[in-house]
Design a protein around this motif. Structure first.
Motif, PDB file in Angstrom:
ATOM      1  N   UNK A  10      10.689   3.623 -19.322  1.00  0.00           N
ATOM      2  CA  UNK A  10      11.806   3.583 -18.374  1.00  0.00           C
ATOM      3  C   UNK A  10      11.573   4.456 -17.148  1.00  0.00           C
ATOM      4  N   UNK A  11      10.968   5.625 -17.336  1.00  0.00           N
ATOM      5  CA  UNK A  11      10.730   6.510 -16.200  1.00  0.00           C
ATOM      6  C   UNK A  11       9.737   5.880 -15.221  1.00  0.00           C
ATOM      7  N   UNK A  12       8.767   5.136 -15.754  1.00  0.00           N
ATOM      8  CA  UNK A  12       7.795   4.467 -14.879  1.00  0.00           C
ATOM      9  C   UNK A  12       8.446   3.314 -14.125  1.00  0.00           C
ATOM     10  N   UNK A  13       9.335   2.596 -14.786  1.00  0.00           N
ATOM     11  CA  UNK A  13      10.066   1.537 -14.099  1.00  0.00           C
ATOM     12  C   UNK A  13      10.918   2.123 -12.970  1.00  0.00           C
ATOM     13  N   UNK A  14      11.527   3.263 -13.238  1.00  0.00           N
ATOM     14  CA  UNK A  14      12.352   3.914 -12.209  1.00  0.00           C
ATOM     15  C   UNK A  14      11.507   4.331 -11.009  1.00  0.00           C
ATOM     16  N   UNK A  15      10.327   4.891 -11.270  1.00  0.00           N
ATOM     17  CA  UNK A  15       9.421   5.298 -10.187  1.00  0.00           C
ATOM     18  C   UNK A  15       9.047   4.088  -9.330  1.00  0.00           C
ATOM     19  N   UNK A  16       8.711   2.999  -9.993  1.00  0.00           N
ATOM     20  CA  UNK A  16       8.275   1.796  -9.279  1.00  0.00           C
ATOM     21  C   UNK A  16       9.421   1.179  -8.485  1.00  0.00           C
ATOM     22  N   UNK A  60       0.825  -1.210   0.000  1.00  0.00           N
ATOM     23  CA  UNK A  60       0.000   0.000   0.000  1.00  0.00           C
ATOM     24  C   UNK A  60       0.862   1.264   0.000  1.00  0.00           C
ATOM     25  N   UNK A  61       1.970   1.250   0.728  1.00  0.00           N
ATOM     26  CA  UNK A  61       2.893   2.392   0.738  1.00  0.00           C
ATOM     27  C   UNK A  61       3.495   2.602  -0.646  1.00  0.00           C
ATOM     28  N   UNK A  62       3.871   1.502  -1.294  1.00  0.00           N
ATOM     29  CA  UNK A  62       4.411   1.588  -2.650  1.00  0.00           C
ATOM     30  C   UNK A  62       3.363   2.181  -3.589  1.00  0.00           C
ATOM     31  N   UNK A  63       2.131   1.705  -3.461  1.00  0.00           N
ATOM     32  CA  UNK A  63       1.056   2.201  -4.319  1.00  0.00           C
ATOM     33  C   UNK A  63       0.861   3.706  -4.153  1.00  0.00           C
ATOM     34  N   UNK A  64       0.880   4.159  -2.911  1.00  0.00           N
ATOM     35  CA  UNK A  64       0.695   5.587  -2.648  1.00  0.00           C
ATOM     36  C   UNK A  64       1.834   6.419  -3.236  1.00  0.00           C
ATOM     37  N   UNK A  65       3.070   5.963  -3.024  1.00  0.00           N
ATOM     38  CA  UNK A  65       4.217   6.724  -3.538  1.00  0.00           C
ATOM     39  C   UNK A  65       4.234   6.757  -5.062  1.00  0.00           C
ATOM     40  N   UNK A  66       3.944   5.624  -5.676  1.00  0.00           N
ATOM     41  CA  UNK A  66       3.945   5.560  -7.140  1.00  0.00           C
ATOM     42  C   UNK A  66       2.862   6.466  -7.717  1.00  0.00           C
ATOM     43  N   UNK A  78      12.026 -10.826 -10.622  1.00  0.00           N
ATOM     44  CA  UNK A  78      12.057 -10.436  -9.210  1.00  0.00           C
ATOM     45  C   UNK A  78      12.543  -8.988  -9.133  1.00  0.00           C
ATOM     46  N   UNK A  79      11.687  -8.115  -8.625  1.00  0.00           N
ATOM     47  CA  UNK A  79      12.034  -6.696  -8.521  1.00  0.00           C
ATOM     48  C   UNK A  79      12.721  -6.373  -7.208  1.00  0.00           C
ATOM     49  N   UNK A  80      12.452  -7.183  -6.187  1.00  0.00           N
ATOM     50  CA  UNK A  80      13.025  -6.879  -4.875  1.00  0.00           C
ATOM     51  C   UNK A  80      13.008  -8.127  -4.017  1.00  0.00           C
ATOM     52  N   UNK A  81      13.882  -8.130  -3.022  1.00  0.00           N
ATOM     53  CA  UNK A  81      13.894  -9.192  -2.028  1.00  0.00           C
ATOM     54  C   UNK A  81      13.682  -8.530  -0.672  1.00  0.00           C
ATOM     55  N   UNK A  82      12.699  -9.008   0.070  1.00  0.00           N
ATOM     56  CA  UNK A  82      12.381  -8.394   1.357  1.00  0.00           C
ATOM     57  C   UNK A  82      12.532  -9.419   2.473  1.00  0.00           C
ATOM     58  N   UNK A  83      12.710  -8.917   3.671  1.00  0.00           N
ATOM     59  CA  UNK A  83      12.816  -9.759   4.860  1.00  0.00           C
ATOM     60  C   UNK A  83      11.417 -10.088   5.357  1.00  0.00           C
ATOM     61  N   UNK A  84      11.149 -11.375   5.545  1.00  0.00           N
ATOM     62  CA  UNK A  84       9.827 -11.815   5.997  1.00  0.00           C
ATOM     63  C   UNK A  84       9.857 -12.301   7.438  1.00  0.00           C
ATOM     64  N   UNK A  85      11.055 -12.612   7.929  1.00  0.00           N
ATOM     65  CA  UNK A  85      11.179 -12.968   9.325  1.00  0.00           C
ATOM     66  C   UNK A  85      11.761 -14.349   9.572  1.00  0.00           C
ATOM     67  N   UNK A  86      12.112 -14.578  10.835  1.00  0.00           N
ATOM     68  CA  UNK A  86      12.564 -15.898  11.286  1.00  0.00           C
ATOM     69  C   UNK A  86      11.341 -16.759  11.559  1.00  0.00           C
ATOM     70  N   UNK A  87      11.373 -17.971  11.049  1.00  0.00           N
ATOM     71  CA  UNK A  87      10.229 -18.873  11.218  1.00  0.00           C
ATOM     72  C   UNK A  87      10.385 -19.691  12.495  1.00  0.00           C
TER      73      UNK A  87
END
Length: 329
Positions: free
Chosen positions: A255-261, A50-56, A145-154
């Motif tokens: 390209x500019x849209x890819x950069x924004x995202x 949701x934060x990404x959506x708002x910023x984009x 894959x656009x990004x790798x995020x931390x999901x936590x210790x299981x």
């Protein structure tokens, strides 16, 4: 937050795929991105989306509209990955193990007892190995894959005290439908029971399984503490989550849209990583207050049976020496 039915989603799939076939049209018009999630709206991963959506939306002057669909509205994690691969859905987020069903060697990134901590896992994203995995996923499955995020210790949860793998004999452990998770559970002596995430709370409440394993923030957002009495801090997997996008759609963006995202995703991932680490630090106390019994086991006892079996079982699939190379980063 957006809602839709599976029928509505499938009905729009053909139209969406047709749009993907015309990059020039996409460039000339406002862009709508559908982002499917398995998790509840309270989970930081959905909040990150949701934060990404708002910023984009702000950075694009409202031209790029990211619509986030949480709570498995668009199907299971596997359903959504398949939809991204086919072009019926633009984005989703899932673990490396789940993506391993589409690119087998990728599952090594979510191998049990591989990463020391979040920083160790983050190093992998900058390695040639990870770049090669992304190239292969793009070429073979039309996903990037656009990004790798931390999901936590299981960690494990159960309805009885579980202190060592010996206590897992006959234990019905819910695992994701991922072969490495099944192998890990079986190395402990448990009965691996794959169940879709969206069905897990009900399965726990009805006793269809004896326990499950997930990071603390997922246990919190899924409210599994309501139907499990014991938390066992096994730290058996540090899970990455990959933000993936349909490659044809991605190529069709300016390209500019890819950069924004990408800039918004980088900021969102940094926020999510920090938020999850903060929640993990506090949630053990929260669960204890809620009435759960907290067990801090001997981690070596849980690590040994898994490392004795699992890396060797998957050496051919992952590539000989790959697990060891990542372990040594």
């Amino acid at each position: 937050m957006h809602t839709t039915s599976k029928r509505q989603f499938l009905a729009s799939a053909a139209a969406m795929a047709a749009g993907l076939a015309s990059p020039a049209l996409l460039r000339a018009q406002p862009v709508t991105i559908r982002w499917g999630e398995s998790l509840a709206t309270s989970h930081p991963q959905v909040q990150m989306a949701e934060r990404v959506a708002k910023e984009v939306k702000e950075k694009s002057g409202g031209r790029i509209d990211i619509q986030v669909f949480p709570n498995s509205q668009l199907g299971s994690g596997k359903d959504m990955i398949e939809a991204v691969s086919a072009g019926a859905l633009q984005m989703t987020t899932d673990g490396a193990g789940a993506l391993g069903a589409f690119l087998p060697q990728l599952s090594v990134v979510e191998a049990p007892f591989l990463w020391r901590d979040a920083a160790h896992m983050a190093k992998a994203a900058g390695t040639p190995l990870f770049a090669k995995l992304n190239d292969d996923l793009t070429a073979k499955r039309n996903m990037r894959m656009l990004n790798i995020t931390y999901y936590g210790k299981r960690h494990l949860t159960a309805n009885k005290p579980v202190r060592t793998p010996a206590d897992m004999a006959g234990f019905k452990l819910r695992v994701p439908p991922v072969d490495t998770f099944r192998a890990m559970a079986e190395a402990w002596g448990a009965r691996a029971t794959p169940i879709a995430f969206g069905e897990l709370y009900l399965a726990l409440s009805q006793g269809a399984v004896d326990g499950q394993e997930n990071p603390l923030p997922t246990i919190q957002s899924g409210k599994f503490y309501e139907v499990q009495k014991v938390l066992v801090l096994t730290e058996h997997i540090i899970t990455p989550r990959m933000v993936i996008v349909n490659e044809a759609f991605w190529k069709g963006l300016k390209p500019v849209d890819r950069d924004i995202l990408q800039a918004a995703l980088a900021a969102g991932a940094a926020w999510q990583d920090k938020e999850l680490l903060s929640q993990e630090a506090a949630l053990v106390g929260t669960f204890k207050t809620a009435g759960m019994t907290i067990i801090e086991p001997d981690l070596a006892a849980w690590r040994k049976p898994v490392l004795d079996k699992v890396p060797a079982m998957f050496a051919e699939k992952w590539g000989k020496g790959t697990f060891e190379s990542l372990l040594a980063l």
